[in-house]
Scaffold this active site. Structure first.
Site, PDB file in Angstrom:
ATOM      1  NE  ARG A  48      -3.590  -0.205   2.074  1.00  0.00           N
ATOM      2  CZ  ARG A  48      -4.659  -0.595   2.541  1.00  0.00           C
ATOM      3  NH1 ARG A  48      -4.168  -0.609   4.362  1.00  0.00           N
ATOM      4  NH2 ARG A  48      -5.393  -1.458   2.297  1.00  0.00           N
ATOM      5  CE1 TYR A  49       0.963   4.445   4.337  1.00  0.00           C
ATOM      6  CE2 TYR A  49       0.877   2.149   5.001  1.00  0.00           C
ATOM      7  CZ  TYR A  49       0.630   3.440   5.558  1.00  0.00           C
ATOM      8  OH  TYR A  49      -0.402   3.531   6.441  1.00  0.00           O
ATOM      9  NE  ARG A  92       5.556   2.611   6.302  1.00  0.00           N
ATOM     10  CZ  ARG A  92       5.137   3.730   5.311  1.00  0.00           C
ATOM     11  NH1 ARG A  92       5.733   3.845   3.652  1.00  0.00           N
ATOM     12  NH2 ARG A  92       4.483   4.461   5.689  1.00  0.00           N
ATOM     13  CB  CYS A 131      -3.756 -15.202  17.050  1.00  0.00           C
ATOM     14  SG  CYS A 131      -3.758 -14.660  15.430  1.00  0.00           S
ATOM     15  CB  CYS A 143      -8.967  -9.975  19.349  1.00  0.00           C
ATOM     16  SG  CYS A 143      -6.677 -10.544  19.745  1.00  0.00           S
ATOM     17  CB  CYS A 173      -9.453  -9.275  15.242  1.00  0.00           C
ATOM     18  SG  CYS A 173      -8.224 -10.184  14.033  1.00  0.00           S
ATOM     19  NE  ARG A 206      -4.495  -8.171   8.088  1.00  0.00           N
ATOM     20  CZ  ARG A 206      -3.490  -8.421   9.089  1.00  0.00           C
ATOM     21  NH1 ARG A 206      -2.947  -8.649   9.716  1.00  0.00           N
ATOM     22  NH2 ARG A 206      -3.434  -6.338   9.117  1.00  0.00           N
ATOM     23  CG  ASP A 237      -9.463  -1.121  11.334  1.00  0.00           C
ATOM     24  OD1 ASP A 237      -9.392   0.207  10.988  1.00  0.00           O
ATOM     25  OD2 ASP A 237      -8.812  -1.465  11.201  1.00  0.00           O
ATOM     26  CG  ASP A 252      -4.838   1.220   8.909  1.00  0.00           C
ATOM     27  OD1 ASP A 252      -4.905   1.124   8.248  1.00  0.00           O
ATOM     28  OD2 ASP A 252      -4.599   0.144   9.195  1.00  0.00           O
ATOM     29  CE  LYS A 262      -0.512   1.073  10.348  1.00  0.00           C
ATOM     30  NZ  LYS A 262      -0.363   0.347   9.419  1.00  0.00           N
TER      31      LYS A 262
HETATM   32  C1  LIG Z   1       0.510  -0.614   8.667  1.00  0.00           C
HETATM   33  C2  LIG Z   1       0.470  -0.721   8.164  1.00  0.00           C
HETATM   34  C3  LIG Z   1       2.161  -0.673   7.329  1.00  0.00           C
HETATM   35  C4  LIG Z   1       3.133  -0.396   8.015  1.00  0.00           C
HETATM   36  O1  LIG Z   1       3.241   1.618   8.542  1.00  0.00           O
HETATM   37  P1  LIG Z   1       4.227   2.355   8.930  1.00  0.00           P
HETATM   38  O2  LIG Z   1       3.284   3.069   9.248  1.00  0.00           O
HETATM   39  O3  LIG Z   1       5.119   2.593   8.709  1.00  0.00           O
HETATM   40  O4  LIG Z   1       3.964   1.293  10.527  1.00  0.00           O
HETATM   41  C5  LIG Z   1       2.602  -1.005   5.912  1.00  0.00           C
HETATM   42  N1  LIG Z   1       1.825  -1.420   5.371  1.00  0.00           N
HETATM   43  C6  LIG Z   1       0.504  -1.916   5.762  1.00  0.00           C
HETATM   44  C7  LIG Z   1      -0.706  -2.262   4.318  1.00  0.00           C
HETATM   45  C8  LIG Z   1      -0.098  -1.066   6.740  1.00  0.00           C
HETATM   46  O5  LIG Z   1      -1.871  -1.799   7.716  1.00  0.00           O
HETATM   47  S1  SF4 Z   2      -6.214  -8.484  16.983  1.00  0.00           S
HETATM   48 FE1  SF4 Z   2      -6.329 -10.285  15.103  1.00  0.00          FE
HETATM   49  S2  SF4 Z   2      -4.357 -10.814  14.092  1.00  0.00           S
HETATM   50 FE2  SF4 Z   2      -3.815  -9.902  16.310  1.00  0.00          FE
HETATM   51  S3  SF4 Z   2      -3.524 -10.912  17.733  1.00  0.00           S
HETATM   52 FE3  SF4 Z   2      -6.111 -10.611  17.780  1.00  0.00          FE
HETATM   53  S4  SF4 Z   2      -6.629 -12.335  16.195  1.00  0.00           S
HETATM   54 FE4  SF4 Z   2      -4.656 -12.151  16.190  1.00  0.00          FE
END
Ligand SMILES: *Cc1c(COP(=O)(O)O)cnc(C)c1O
Ligand code: SF4
Length: 353
Positions: free
Chosen positions: A82-83, A86, A95, A99, A102, A104, A263, A300, A307
């Protein structure tokens, strides 16, 4: 241990409505390991709310399945680019506990969404081909749920990539299953520096002698530790609770990094807190305690914009020449925007509050 056995064990200890839990786990899996379960003091407390299924998870009509559109920004399965420089790389869908809030939720713990070694190799290949990627964040699920050999294999493959400068691991294990942090694991991790670990903690009661020990071992392996916290109604939507958590994290050499607004994930509506509460939490930190334990409060962006930081307003007004600032105690200060020019009041700050 499967979900069913775990429900049974839970029922032994607390008087919970088994039919509700059964209905929820059909849709969203449950896992609470004995360590995390032992942190629950009573039904409905901050630990309970994070891990015990709640019928309201099924009653959320408004949430989004993939709120950050991670799948949409995914050039190969399990990798989100996305960025510019990175990538987020999902290497496990399991996990140490699931949670309830979560992001995801759509994929963690689902046996049909297991991540295969083949998929991981495709991700590694993608990073290899994309020389602009200088930072990878291993996430999941939880990367530390892989066994030592699997994890080391991935780290070794990544370290072969010359343009990849840093490796980060996002994990909840030091909080939810600290026993997983072993001397052998630390010996593996420290071979792949610069390696950063970002841990997820939500409540001061998650900080125990076990989690302290785990963080100490990682820090002693030379790994800089950060943390993220999700604001959750009834768990940590309280300035004093968050301040205590942040201070305790700093004492175990964990530097608070992000506080997330929860989220808009489907099934998590009952956890959501108002933005103004988050801003109050930040206001109660900045200036009032070590700057080192003041994280960035971020949202986010829904649909995948990345973010976005939000902050209390410390700039209360401005004109062409000056900005009017407010400090942490409410004091008001006038400050020149550029060089101090003739005719400008020599008294450049006024304190009112
Ligand atoms: C959070 C995240 C990152 C890392 O973001 P930083 O601000 O550099 O910590 C990179 N890619 C995705 C898709 C993310 O959600
Ligand atoms: S927030 Fe989601 S990915 Fe993170 S530890 Fe909890 S269940 Fe796992």
């Amino acid at each position: 241990m499967d979900s069913k056995e775990e429900t049974e064990k839970l029922l032994d200890k607390f008087s919970v409505d088994r039919s509700d839990i059964d209905r929820v786990v059909k849709r969203y899996p449950m896992r609470v390991n004995p360590y995390f379960l032992s942190l629950i003091d009573r039904e409905g407390d901050a630990i309970w709310k994070q891990c015990i299924p709640d019928i309201r998870e099924l009653e959320d009509e408004d949430g989004l399945i993939d709120p950050l559109n991670e799948e949409g920004d995914s050039p190969v399965p399990g990798l989100t680019h996305r960025y510019p420089d990175r990538v987020l790389f999902l290497v496990s869908n399991r996990c140490a506990m699931y949670c309830r809030f979560c992001t995801r939720k759509r994929r963690v713990g689902d046996p049909f969404k297991e991540i295969t070694m083949e998929q991981i190799l495709r991700g590694v290949e993608y990073i290899k081909e994309h020389t602009e990627v200088r930072d990878v964040i291993l996430s999941g699920g939880d990367p530390l749920l892989l066994n030592d050999n699997e994890l080391e294999f991935i780290l070794r493959e990544l370290r072969k990539i010359r343009h990849l400068e840093i490796i980060r691991i996002g994990t909840r294990v030091p909080c939810t299953l600290p026993q997983r942090i072993t001397p052998i694991l630390c010996d593996i991790l420290k071979k792949y520096h610069p390696l950063y670990i970002n841990i997820h903690f939500n409540h001061p009661r998650e900080i125990t002698s076990e989690s302290r020990k785990a963080c100490e071992m990682l820090a002693n392996a030379g790994i800089p530790l950060g943390s993220q916290t999700v604001l959750l109604k009834g768990v940590n939507d309280d300035p004093d609770v968050v301040k205590e958590l942040m201070q305790k994290l700093l004492r175990m050499r964990v530097r608070p990094y992000y506080i997330f607004q929860c989220d808009l994930t489907k099934g998590t509506k009952h956890f959501r807190t108002p933005i103004k509460d988050g801003l109050k939490i930040i206001e109660n930190l900045r200036g009032h305690t070590s700057g080192l334990c003041v994280p960035h409060y971020v949202i986010d962006a829904p649909g995948g914009g990345g973010k976005i930081p939000i902050s209390p307003n410390y700039v209360v007004d401005q004109n062409k020449k000056e900005i009017i600032l407010k400090n942490y105690q409410g004091g008001i200060y006038k400050y020149p925007k550029g060089p101090v020019s003739r005719g400008m009041s020599p008294k450049i700050s006024i304190k009112e509050g």
